[in-house]
Design an enzyme around this catalytic site. Structure first.
Site, PDB file in Angstrom:
ATOM      1  N   ASP A 156       0.629  -1.235   0.047  1.00  0.00           N
ATOM      2  CA  ASP A 156       0.161   0.099   0.005  1.00  0.00           C
ATOM      3  C   ASP A 156       0.877   1.403   0.076  1.00  0.00           C
ATOM      4  O   ASP A 156       2.157   1.323  -0.158  1.00  0.00           O
ATOM      5  CB  ASP A 156      -0.974   0.070   1.063  1.00  0.00           C
ATOM      6  CG  ASP A 156      -2.288   0.501   0.813  1.00  0.00           C
ATOM      7  OD1 ASP A 156      -2.369   1.429  -0.039  1.00  0.00           O
ATOM      8  OD2 ASP A 156      -3.395  -0.135   1.515  1.00  0.00           O
ATOM      9  N   GLU A 201      -1.142   1.646  -5.250  1.00  0.00           N
ATOM     10  CA  GLU A 201      -0.808   3.028  -4.911  1.00  0.00           C
ATOM     11  C   GLU A 201      -1.804   4.044  -5.500  1.00  0.00           C
ATOM     12  O   GLU A 201      -1.556   5.241  -5.729  1.00  0.00           O
ATOM     13  CB  GLU A 201       0.721   3.552  -5.231  1.00  0.00           C
ATOM     14  CG  GLU A 201       1.206   3.182  -6.556  1.00  0.00           C
ATOM     15  CD  GLU A 201       0.494   4.032  -7.652  1.00  0.00           C
ATOM     16  OE1 GLU A 201      -0.429   3.523  -8.125  1.00  0.00           O
ATOM     17  OE2 GLU A 201       1.389   4.976  -8.200  1.00  0.00           O
ATOM     18  N   TRP A 202      -2.959   3.339  -5.594  1.00  0.00           N
ATOM     19  CA  TRP A 202      -4.121   4.183  -6.111  1.00  0.00           C
ATOM     20  C   TRP A 202      -4.332   4.627  -7.222  1.00  0.00           C
ATOM     21  O   TRP A 202      -4.894   5.554  -7.469  1.00  0.00           O
ATOM     22  CB  TRP A 202      -4.536   5.323  -4.818  1.00  0.00           C
ATOM     23  CG  TRP A 202      -4.255   4.490  -3.446  1.00  0.00           C
ATOM     24  CD1 TRP A 202      -4.467   3.236  -2.822  1.00  0.00           C
ATOM     25  CD2 TRP A 202      -3.485   5.280  -2.461  1.00  0.00           C
ATOM     26  NE1 TRP A 202      -3.928   3.287  -1.762  1.00  0.00           N
ATOM     27  CE2 TRP A 202      -3.365   4.580  -1.213  1.00  0.00           C
ATOM     28  CE3 TRP A 202      -2.850   6.764  -2.295  1.00  0.00           C
ATOM     29  CZ2 TRP A 202      -2.623   4.945  -0.033  1.00  0.00           C
ATOM     30  CZ3 TRP A 202      -2.547   7.044  -1.437  1.00  0.00           C
ATOM     31  CH2 TRP A 202      -2.090   6.380  -0.149  1.00  0.00           C
ATOM     32  N   GLY A 203      -3.412   4.344  -8.356  1.00  0.00           N
ATOM     33  CA  GLY A 203      -3.392   4.891  -9.708  1.00  0.00           C
ATOM     34  C   GLY A 203      -2.682   6.203  -9.762  1.00  0.00           C
ATOM     35  O   GLY A 203      -2.430   6.760 -10.921  1.00  0.00           O
ATOM     36  N   ILE A 204      -1.854   6.620  -8.737  1.00  0.00           N
ATOM     37  CA  ILE A 204      -1.105   7.964  -8.968  1.00  0.00           C
ATOM     38  C   ILE A 204       0.212   7.596  -9.791  1.00  0.00           C
ATOM     39  O   ILE A 204       0.720   6.550  -9.607  1.00  0.00           O
ATOM     40  CB  ILE A 204      -0.319   8.012  -7.382  1.00  0.00           C
ATOM     41  CG1 ILE A 204      -1.623   8.592  -6.396  1.00  0.00           C
ATOM     42  CG2 ILE A 204       0.628   9.326  -7.432  1.00  0.00           C
ATOM     43  CD1 ILE A 204      -1.071   8.682  -4.945  1.00  0.00           C
ATOM     44  N   ASP A 205       0.333   8.637 -10.579  1.00  0.00           N
ATOM     45  CA  ASP A 205       1.603   8.504 -11.576  1.00  0.00           C
ATOM     46  C   ASP A 205       1.540   7.565 -12.723  1.00  0.00           C
ATOM     47  O   ASP A 205       2.430   6.564 -13.166  1.00  0.00           O
ATOM     48  CB  ASP A 205       2.922   8.171 -10.796  1.00  0.00           C
ATOM     49  CG  ASP A 205       4.206   8.612 -11.750  1.00  0.00           C
ATOM     50  OD1 ASP A 205       3.845   9.431 -12.642  1.00  0.00           O
ATOM     51  OD2 ASP A 205       5.201   8.124 -11.473  1.00  0.00           O
ATOM     52  N   ASP A 223      -9.858   3.548  -3.583  1.00  0.00           N
ATOM     53  CA  ASP A 223     -10.623   2.599  -3.205  1.00  0.00           C
ATOM     54  C   ASP A 223     -12.006   2.425  -3.772  1.00  0.00           C
ATOM     55  O   ASP A 223     -12.738   3.520  -3.718  1.00  0.00           O
ATOM     56  CB  ASP A 223     -10.913   2.572  -1.777  1.00  0.00           C
ATOM     57  CG  ASP A 223      -9.454   2.178  -0.953  1.00  0.00           C
ATOM     58  OD1 ASP A 223      -8.407   2.150  -1.556  1.00  0.00           O
ATOM     59  OD2 ASP A 223      -9.377   2.177   0.316  1.00  0.00           O
TER      60      ASP A 223
END
Ligand SMILES: *[C@@H]1O[C@H](CO)[C@@H](O)[C@H](O)[C@H]1NC(C)=O
Ligand SMILES: *[C@@H]1O[C@H](CO)[C@@H](O)[C@H](O)[C@H]1NC(C)=O
Ligand SMILES: *[C@@H]1O[C@H](CO)[C@@H](O)[C@H](O)[C@H]1NC(C)=O
Ligand SMILES: *[C@@H]1O[C@H](CO)[C@@H](O)[C@H](O)[C@H]1NC(C)=O
Ligand SMILES: *[C@@H]1O[C@H](CO)[C@@H](O)[C@H](O)[C@H]1NC(C)=O
Ligand SMILES: *[C@@H]1O[C@H](CO)[C@@H](O)[C@H](O)[C@H]1NC(C)=O
Ligand SMILES: *[C@@H]1O[C@H](CO)[C@@H](O)[C@H](O)[C@H]1NC(C)=O
Ligand SMILES: *[C@@H]1O[C@H](CO)[C@@H](O)[C@H](O)[C@H]1NC(C)=O
Ligand SMILES: *[C@@H]1O[C@H](CO)[C@@H](O)[C@H](O)[C@H]1NC(C)=O
Length: 665
Positions: A156, A201-205, A223
């Site tokens: 995470d 990592e929640w779609g960052i970058d 999420d």
């Protein structure tokens, strides 16, 4: 319609082929999307040994393990604030009195796989109470996980940004999460057991571009939340990522809410169907069995649907993609290929009430299916031509498997026509658009040494068109008139029998953003080289009272209400990171008005295929295409206005950016 299918494919390939090629972490893991169970959606960051064991046992007791659900993952909340004196990680002894190695053995003894969870920051998500994270301890933690018998690691992204003082969540970090995940990936590669690595990592970058190098799955966005609206948001986020799925690299739409008594049964079917066909990992997030709860039979039936699991686990590993969206009508079509020359298609009913929905097979590149299975109805049909109609519950999905198919646009006399004497009538011919400029190629069953004459009529043009067939000719091509939709008929009178016809829509005319006249806040924005395809610039800042307008000539034979198909190139990259938890959406509207008709609204998904943070392109330069049908065209000049009419009532005042449109006339 074959042409359209090819254009669509080209658009998709065109978009991805410009991306840098990354090598995949090819360690043989996750040749199909991983399946299993995870504690978070039901138990949040409060797992316990008892909870994990009873759910693991239930996976076996309910027969879910034999269907492929094997990873059992204890999510956040299992740790403690400090490491042991020797630096190793350890578990919370109150919640896990027998410890993690024993938990791993219990899970292994059930024939299941042991999933662990950690965080790439200094603490786990769910702290406080503080649970220590793996940052700067990657190698020793990887060794610890291996010593516990771990088979997978969900990793995470909380408390991870040093540059901003290690906040709980940082959606706009000062540096990319990529190196932290690469460090753990490397550490995992050095231990003596294979450990599946799940990047979270929640779609960052835009991890689709780099996560396949470090792990087997990557979360595409924030999420899933226990609200129906989360499904639309997640699917919108998935749209530009479907082309990145493949063996060993799977976009993760997050854990399932099926069985958590949040959704209705049709909603759970939609959720499960779409997660399955876009090749997300299928991770059950419900309480299967504990002291208080047991999963209900209907939800269990959904999780156990073998056809749907089969689409997810299909060895071809190609994701379904969004093909058409009818915002005003509240439905959309996804589809993708399966092994055995099969196709899977999903038609989602976004409306609250049941609707009779029609899938035009041309929208998924097909004309005919020998066998069609309607999965959630439990029905099947034979020899389906051109279109298929069924009633779909509110928020439900018509999930179809099509076999023994032929490509769009080709109609064989045997299957699609009736012949009487010299007259052959083809029925249910699909017209992409209303135009006198469709192309039809007639293939004769045999060649004649003499020239001959034929006549052709269509329902859209009752004038019999004479055609001369030169000697020794097997095929002739002519222009015909068709109306948009699947109810066209074509009558061909000729002495020689006809084998088949092939119908191709007109190529249409492209109208780039640079040809439009702007009003209000709308402005023309130049993009970097090779971006905002195919124009290189786009119109942005389209507020409810601004517009981009153009005059477009059209050919209409009768009346002044012709229906034309257009393809619209748009840009949207609203990731909705922080607002994903509330009412925030990641979609944007655009409206298209033709002459005096009411505007037609298209709510577009994301198009960005680059990082919104670290470029290049900044995600707001990647265009995508969606088609729509517009009534109200007349012969001669037509005033077409792009805007965001009614946008003051929406959640986003500004519309999506507009790159250009193709009018199929
Ligand atoms: C350890 O588990 C107990 C019991 O579940 C809980 O009360 C306590 O807060 C946990 N400690 C940490 C640091 O999470
Ligand atoms: C640290 O101590 C624990 C508890 O004694 C032990 O299980 C673990 O293997 C030790 N770690 C290392 C790296 O020696
Ligand atoms: C990755 O690990 C190396 C040491 O192997 C370390 O120098 C570097 O700072 C780490 N990067 C991140 C982002 O943690
Ligand atoms: C078919 O066409 C041929 C030649 O044009 C003609 O001789 C014949 O009578 C026609 N048959 C019918 C059933 O119309
Ligand atoms: C029909 O299509 C051709 C070729 O694509 C094009 O040149 C012509 O302008 C079109 N005609 C009409 C009426 O749109
Ligand atoms: C074909 O022949 C039939 C019967 O003679 C006639 O009714 C029909 O209009 C003709 N169609 C065309 C396209 O010529
Ligand atoms: C076209 O529209 C006008 C009104 O805008 C109407 O009066 C007229 O009858 C229409 N013409 C046809 C051929 O439908
Ligand atoms: C225009 O055509 C569309 C599609 O055929 C139809 O739904 C609509 O009612 C028509 N409108 C008028 C004013 O004729
Ligand atoms: C799109 O328009 C609809 C209807 O006005 C509205 O409910 C919705 O919130 C709009 N979407 C956005 C992202 O603004």
């Amino acid at each position: 319609m074959l042409l359209i299918y090819l254009i669509f494919l080209q658009a998709t390939l065109g978009a991805t082929s410009s991306l840098p090629h990354h090598t995949r972490l090819d360690n043989g893991q996750a040749q199909t999307p991983p399946m299993g169970w995870n504690s978070y959606n039901h138990y949040n960051c409060f797992p316990s040994e008892k909870i994990i064991k009873s759910n693991a046992k239930a996976l076996v007791d309910l027969g879910l393990d034999t269907l492929g659900y094997r990873y059992v993952t204890t999510d956040c909340g299992w740790g403690v604030a400090d490491r042991l004196a020797n630096g190793s990680l350890t578990w919370n002894e109150t919640a896990f009195p027998n410890g993690f190695p024993a938990l791993g053995s219990y899970i292994h003894d059930l024939g299941l796989l042991f999933g662990v969870y950690e965080d790439s920051g200094i603490k786990m998500c769910g702290s406080p109470p503080d649970n220590v994270g793996s940052l700067d301890h990657e190698e020793e933690d990887a060794r610890t996980f291996a010593s516990w018998g771990a088979d997978s690691l969900k990793y995470d992204n909380c408390y991870s940004d040093a540059g901003t003082g290690y906040p709980n969540v940082e959606y706009h970090p000062s540096t990319s999460p990529h190196p932290r995940f690469a460090n753990m990936s490397k550490a995992l590669s050095q231990v003596d057991r294979p450990i599946l690595f799940q990047v979270c990592e929640w779609g960052i970058d835009f991890p689709a571009l780099w996560a396949p190098e470090v792990g087997q799955t990557w979360r595409i966005g924030n999420d899933i939340i226990p609200e129906w609206r989360t499904i639309f948001r997640t699917l919108n986020q998935a749209v530009p990522q479907t082309s990145f799925a493949g063996p060993g690299q799977w976009p993760d739409l997050d854990m399932l809410e099926v069985g958590n008594k949040i959704f209705t049964i049709p909603e759970e079917q939609t959720h499960f169907s779409l997660w399955a066909i876009v090749k997300s990992p299928l991770t059950i997030g419900a309480a299967l069995k504990d002291d208080q709860t047991a999963i209900n039979e209907d939800s269990l039936g959904i999780l156990k649907q073998k056809d749907v699991i089969g689409y997810n686990q299909d060895s071809l590993g190609k994701s379904a993609s969004l093909r058409r969206r009818w915002t005003e009508e509240g439905c959309e079509v996804w589809s993708g290929p399966l092994t055995g020359s099969r196709t899977v298609a999903a038609v989602i009913n976004w409306k609250d009430e049941p609707s009779k929905l029609t899938l035009d097979l041309a929208d998924i590149g097909l004309q005919h299916a020998g066998i069609l299975k309607n999965i959630w109805d439990g029905t099947s049909a034979k020899n389906v031509q051109t279109a298929y109609t069924a009633t779909v519950a509110g928020h439900g999905t018509m999930l179809l498997e099509l076999q023994d198919t032929t490509p769009a646009g080709v109609y064989h006399s045997k299957a699609s026509a009736t012949t009487r004497g010299n007259s052959t009538v083809f029925k249910s011919i699909y017209g992409l658009t209303s135009s006198s400029n469709h192309t039809m190629t007639i293939t004769f069953a045999r060649i004649s040494k003499q020239s001959s004459h034929a006549t052709v009529k269509t329902t859209a043009s009752q004038d019999a068109q004479p055609v001369t067939v030169p000697p020794s000719t097997k095929e002739i091509t002519l222009s015909i008139s068709l109306s948009a939709g699947s109810s066209n008929e074509i009558q061909i009178n000729h002495t020689h029998p006809i084998e088949s016809i092939k119908v191709t829509p007109p190529a249409g005319t492209y109208h780039p953003s640079t040809s439009f006249t702007l009003s209000g806040t709308a402005e023309l924005i130049t993009c970097g080289i090779d971006f905002c395809k195919p124009v290189g610039s786009k119109i942005g800042n389209i507020s409810p009272d601004s517009s981009a307008s153009i005059s477009i000539p059209a050919t209409v034979q009768t009346g002044n209400n012709s229906t034309k198909y257009i393809e619209l190139d748009y840009i949207n990259n609203d990731i909705a990171f922080s607002s994903a938890w509330e009412w925030g959406t990641n979609s944007r509207n655009l409206t298209v008005r033709v002459n005096s008709k009411d505007p037609v609204r298209l709510e577009v998904p994301l198009s960005g295929q680059h990082s919104e943070l670290f470029g290049p392109g900044l995600g707001w330069w990647d265009s995508a295409t969606l088609g729509l049908l517009l009534d109200g065209w007349k012969d001669g000049e037509n005033r077409v206005v792009i805007g965001n009419e009614g946008g003051e009532k929406g959640s986003q005042r500004f519309g999506a950016d507009f790159v250009g449109m193709r009018v199929f006339d």
